[in-house]
Design a protein around this motif. Structure first.
Motif, PDB file in Angstrom:
ATOM      1  N   LYS A  34     -26.309  13.009 -32.802  1.00  0.00           N
ATOM      2  CA  LYS A  34     -26.603  11.929 -32.082  1.00  0.00           C
ATOM      3  C   LYS A  34     -27.260  10.853 -32.861  1.00  0.00           C
ATOM      4  O   LYS A  34     -27.856  10.895 -33.809  1.00  0.00           O
ATOM      5  N   VAL A  36     -29.773   7.535 -32.268  1.00  0.00           N
ATOM      6  CA  VAL A  36     -30.759   7.116 -31.523  1.00  0.00           C
ATOM      7  C   VAL A  36     -31.029   5.687 -32.018  1.00  0.00           C
ATOM      8  O   VAL A  36     -31.378   5.522 -33.140  1.00  0.00           O
ATOM      9  N   VAL A  37     -30.656   4.525 -31.262  1.00  0.00           N
ATOM     10  CA  VAL A  37     -31.169   3.133 -31.665  1.00  0.00           C
ATOM     11  C   VAL A  37     -32.562   2.589 -30.964  1.00  0.00           C
ATOM     12  O   VAL A  37     -32.606   2.725 -29.784  1.00  0.00           O
ATOM     13  N   LYS A  38     -33.185   2.149 -31.943  1.00  0.00           N
ATOM     14  CA  LYS A  38     -34.263   1.514 -31.449  1.00  0.00           C
ATOM     15  C   LYS A  38     -34.283  -0.029 -31.693  1.00  0.00           C
ATOM     16  O   LYS A  38     -34.057  -0.612 -33.005  1.00  0.00           O
ATOM     17  N   ASP A  39     -34.720  -0.895 -30.755  1.00  0.00           N
ATOM     18  CA  ASP A  39     -34.675  -2.404 -31.062  1.00  0.00           C
ATOM     19  C   ASP A  39     -36.119  -3.031 -31.401  1.00  0.00           C
ATOM     20  O   ASP A  39     -37.068  -2.284 -31.238  1.00  0.00           O
ATOM     21  N   GLY A  43     -37.111  -1.002 -27.182  1.00  0.00           N
ATOM     22  CA  GLY A  43     -36.164  -0.327 -26.603  1.00  0.00           C
ATOM     23  C   GLY A  43     -35.456   0.714 -27.305  1.00  0.00           C
ATOM     24  O   GLY A  43     -35.409   0.521 -28.545  1.00  0.00           O
ATOM     25  N   VAL A  44     -35.388   1.863 -26.715  1.00  0.00           N
ATOM     26  CA  VAL A  44     -34.539   3.011 -27.237  1.00  0.00           C
ATOM     27  C   VAL A  44     -33.177   3.391 -26.431  1.00  0.00           C
ATOM     28  O   VAL A  44     -33.344   3.440 -25.124  1.00  0.00           O
ATOM     29  N   THR A  45     -32.320   3.656 -27.102  1.00  0.00           N
ATOM     30  CA  THR A  45     -30.933   3.933 -26.515  1.00  0.00           C
ATOM     31  C   THR A  45     -30.369   5.231 -27.266  1.00  0.00           C
ATOM     32  O   THR A  45     -30.413   5.257 -28.612  1.00  0.00           O
ATOM     33  N   ILE A  46     -30.335   6.326 -26.592  1.00  0.00           N
ATOM     34  CA  ILE A  46     -30.083   7.689 -27.056  1.00  0.00           C
ATOM     35  C   ILE A  46     -28.796   8.000 -26.800  1.00  0.00           C
ATOM     36  O   ILE A  46     -28.316   8.020 -25.662  1.00  0.00           O
ATOM     37  N   GLY A  47     -27.719   8.105 -27.789  1.00  0.00           N
ATOM     38  CA  GLY A  47     -26.353   8.402 -27.536  1.00  0.00           C
ATOM     39  C   GLY A  47     -26.225   9.997 -27.188  1.00  0.00           C
ATOM     40  O   GLY A  47     -26.981  10.482 -27.271  1.00  0.00           O
ATOM     41  N   GLN A  48     -24.908  10.014 -26.900  1.00  0.00           N
ATOM     42  CA  GLN A  48     -24.605  11.271 -26.522  1.00  0.00           C
ATOM     43  C   GLN A  48     -24.026  12.391 -27.831  1.00  0.00           C
ATOM     44  O   GLN A  48     -24.338  11.537 -28.870  1.00  0.00           O
TER      45      GLN A  48
END
Length: 55
Positions: A34, A36-39, A43-48
């Motif tokens: 998976k 995991v994007v951190k800006d 902010g954090v976005t975790i993909g499937q």
């Protein structure tokens, strides 16, 4: 990336490239990963979770 369906092993950090070459994978094995994007604002976005199988 991990062989567990909920991957916890971190294989890359602060990556700016659009590809990643994984080394030392075992043949005939299913791996899961998976992204995991951190800006810069925290902010954090975790993909499937995505599976793939080696030959």
């Amino acid at each position: 990336m991990d062989t567990a369906s909920n991957p916890i092993v971190k294989v890359s950090e602060n990556q700016t490239e659009i590809t990643f070459n994984a080394a030392n994978l075992t043949a005939a094995t299913t791996y899961y990963f998976k992204v995991v994007v951190k800006d810069v604002n925290g902010g954090v976005t975790i993909g499937q979770v995505w599976p793939f199988k080696t030959q």
